[in-house]
Design a protein around this motif. Structure first.
Motif, PDB file in Angstrom:
ATOM      1  N   GLY A  90       0.845  -1.187   0.000  1.00  0.00           N
ATOM      2  CA  GLY A  90       0.000   0.000   0.000  1.00  0.00           C
ATOM      3  C   GLY A  90       0.879   1.235   0.000  1.00  0.00           C
ATOM      4  O   GLY A  90       2.091   1.145   0.199  1.00  0.00           O
ATOM      5  N   GLU A  91       0.268   2.388  -0.171  1.00  0.00           N
ATOM      6  CA  GLU A  91       1.016   3.638  -0.278  1.00  0.00           C
ATOM      7  C   GLU A  91       1.864   3.897   0.970  1.00  0.00           C
ATOM      8  O   GLU A  91       3.020   4.295   0.894  1.00  0.00           O
ATOM      9  N   ARG A  92       1.292   3.636   2.159  1.00  0.00           N
ATOM     10  CA  ARG A  92       1.981   3.920   3.415  1.00  0.00           C
ATOM     11  C   ARG A  92       3.218   3.026   3.585  1.00  0.00           C
ATOM     12  O   ARG A  92       4.290   3.507   3.937  1.00  0.00           O
ATOM     13  N   GLU A  93       3.034   1.749   3.288  1.00  0.00           N
ATOM     14  CA  GLU A  93       4.148   0.808   3.396  1.00  0.00           C
ATOM     15  C   GLU A  93       5.241   1.140   2.385  1.00  0.00           C
ATOM     16  O   GLU A  93       6.425   0.931   2.629  1.00  0.00           O
ATOM     17  N   MET A  95       6.114   3.991   1.245  1.00  0.00           N
ATOM     18  CA  MET A  95       6.772   5.288   1.465  1.00  0.00           C
ATOM     19  C   MET A  95       8.294   5.195   1.643  1.00  0.00           C
ATOM     20  O   MET A  95       9.016   5.942   0.982  1.00  0.00           O
ATOM     21  N   ARG A  98      10.098   4.938  -1.564  1.00  0.00           N
ATOM     22  CA  ARG A  98      10.145   6.139  -2.407  1.00  0.00           C
ATOM     23  C   ARG A  98      11.415   6.936  -2.146  1.00  0.00           C
ATOM     24  O   ARG A  98      11.863   7.694  -2.984  1.00  0.00           O
ATOM     25  N   HIS A 129      11.040  13.261   3.395  1.00  0.00           N
ATOM     26  CA  HIS A 129      11.794  12.121   3.904  1.00  0.00           C
ATOM     27  C   HIS A 129      12.753  12.454   5.043  1.00  0.00           C
ATOM     28  O   HIS A 129      13.233  11.572   5.724  1.00  0.00           O
ATOM     29  N   ARG A 131      12.249  14.833   7.843  1.00  0.00           N
ATOM     30  CA  ARG A 131      11.411  15.851   8.468  1.00  0.00           C
ATOM     31  C   ARG A 131      12.137  16.660   9.518  1.00  0.00           C
ATOM     32  O   ARG A 131      11.792  17.801   9.769  1.00  0.00           O
TER      33      ARG A 131
END
Lengths: 269, 275
Positions: A90-93, A95, A98, A129, A131
């Protein structure tokens, strides 16, 4: 340990990748036909390698690159990153991946936001990435990145329109390098540039590979450029990889008729 | 007598407080049925030179053109707009770099080609037939059908073919091709070069090819002019210039082209400080 006997997992492994788009679908009508832009592609890329992916427009080479970072919908097959399947995440996993996988785009005129200054463009991935970084740290990092790609620190306050095509491509490369990626997908990074500028960018990519031990997937239509830069070449047409091997082998002894045609198209003088 | 003669051409662009001399007094000539390439990087002034041939540049004060351009004995510079229109497209036709931006997206390809034919041959009855014929000549399959296609329905290579069909439809004596293959794939580039080559032989037409890529000129042109920062730095037969470049800039420009089978040879970007 038995584990150490087995070779390390390749950085990227693609198994039977398929990307298909519906054709003839309207707003309400569902489509009956599918077009396979990528039709069952498998390959592996090891760490530190530069792999060239060549083919003409419409061959599916760009889509293959984009599918790896979920910019194209994967409709079949699997993609592994260091042995972990990333295609079903999924998008969250996804991340954290990326950050590890970055992309450089073809057209430096369309891939930089004209309203952002260079600091904003290059530091945007840092906002996501890294923060914890303070503004000063970011400025320092951006300055460092600009110098890495052969630009000047003072350029960070300028806007994209003040740069030439080659300089813009360098900015795109700095942005990709910002998050310390391991793997960069270069989608036709030099096709929009003049031959002289093309040579500068190719040499820059080669240097960066050495300095940062980067792995590159280099997508292009010009097999002469690909041969120059790549360790291995994969030739793609109509959604399939028809030939792959060491760069010199593919270029000197092409087996597939399509590869032969590609080589014959390179201007000779 | 040469078909085109350019003498001491200077082109200057002026902005509010700066002026840039893009072309700094160049002279060259082009014979009937001759094919010449102008090679240079972006900013060398090659495109504006091509555009000045039919006065396509903006009028003064934004852009000032001086020098003499004569086509078939007539001076282009002193021509009226009305007479110029008879030259543009009819005598000197252009193909531009990006086919997708030079075609009008809201008209069919056939309509756009017909427009040129109607303007220059008002007495022509069978315009559609002419359009189909011109599309067939550039190797477009099913020209009757393609005639009614909109630009977005064609691939980049086909759009460029349609542009060439449009340029050739009025049987020009000089074709100016400004980077005709830069936006295209190498395989398509080869096809377009072969097409231009065969058309030129069939029509006995002159060709002025503008490009940054030395690789494509040897197949198409007899002579080459190398431009650098608004000046001509070298001129000669293609073969001589390619194999024995005399000017350091020409040498540098040739050395930065990646060639097949030349792995290990370092690509050398141009070192401008040395020039």
């Amino acid at each position: 340990m038995t584990n150490s006997e087995t070779p390390p997992a390749p950085l990227i492994k693609v198994e039977n990748l398929k990307v298909s788009y519906s054709i003839g679908a309207g707003l309400f009508a569902s489509s009956k036909e599918k077009f396979n832009a990528v039709d069952g592609v498998s390959f592996e890329i090891s760490r530190g390698e530069i792999v060239g992916l060549v083919g003409e427009s419409g061959s599916g080479k760009t889509t293959t690159g984009r599918a790896i970072i979920k910019l194209a919908p994967v409709s079949g097959g699997k993609i592994f990153y260091r042995g972990t399947e990333i295609s079903s995440m999924g998008e969250r996993e996804f991340m954290p991946y990326r950050k590890k996988i970055q992309m450089i785009f073809q057209d430096p005129f369309n891939s930089l936001n004209p309203r952002m200054d260079i600091f904003k463009i290059v530091s945007e991935p840092l906002d996501i990435h890294f923060r914890g970084m303070t503004k000063e740290q970011k400025r320092e990092r951006v300055g460092e990145l600009l110098e890495t790609v052969g630009l000047d620190k003072s350029h960070m306050n300028r806007f994209p329109h003040e740069f030439s095509g080659g300089q813009r491509q360098r900015i795109g490369i700095a942005r990709a390098l910002a998050v310390e990626p391991e793997f960069i997908i270069c989608d036709e990074p030099v096709s929009a540039l003049d031959v002289s500028v093309q040579a500068q960018i190719i040499n820059l990519l080669e240097k960066l590979r050495k300095d940062f031990n980067l792995t590159l997937l280099f997508v292009a239509h010009d097999i002469a450029v690909v041969e120059y830069l790549s360790d291995r070449i994969m030739v793609m047409t109509r959604g399939k990889i028809v030939e792959q091997g060491p760069a010199s082998e593919v270029c000197e002894h092409p087996k597939h008729p399509y590869t032969k045609n590609l080589i014959a198209s390179v201007p000779k003088f | 007598m040469s078909l085109l003669e350019v003498k001491n051409l200077k082109i200057t662009f002026s902005a509010r407080d700066t002026s840039t001399e893009a072309v700094k007094g160049i002279s060259f000539r082009l014979g009937e049925n001759e094919s010449v390439a102008i090679v240079g990087e972006s900013g060398s002034g090659k495109t504006v030179t091509a555009m000045s041939l039919t006065r396509l540049l903006p009028p003064p004060p934004a852009c000032k053109v001086s020098g003499e351009i004569s086509f078939d004995g007539t001076n282009i510079g002193s021509m009226s707009e009305k007479d110029l229109r008879k030259i543009r497209g009819r005598q000197i036709a252009y193909i531009f770099q990006e086919p997708s931006t030079s075609l009008n997206p809201v008209f069919t390809v056939g309509y756009q080609i017909a427009e040129a034919i109607r303007l220059h041959f008002p007495e022509e009855k069978n315009v559609r037939e002419k359009v189909v014929e011109s599309l067939r000549e550039v190797g477009i399959l099913e020209p009757q059908k393609r005639c009614d296609s909109y630009p977005y329905e064609l691939s980049g290579g086909m759009q460029q073919r349609a542009m060439i069909a449009m340029a050739l439809a009025c049987k020009p004596r000089l074709l100016v091709a400004d980077e005709p293959t830069t936006a295209l794939d190498v395989t398509i580039q080869k096809q377009i070069i072969d097409l231009l080559k065969s058309v030129r032989q069939k029509r006995r037409m002159s060709l002025l090819l503008i490009t940054h890529n030395f690789g494509i000129i040897s197949e198409l042109c007899e002579r080459v002019i190398v431009m650098f920062r608004g000046n001509i730095v070298e001129e000669g037969a293609c073969r001589d210039v390619l194999h024995n470049p005399r000017h350091p800039y020409t040498r540098a420009l040739i050395n930065c082209i990646p060639r097949l089978g030349a792995r290990g040879r370092k690509l050398e970007p141009i070192d401008y400080d040395k020039l």
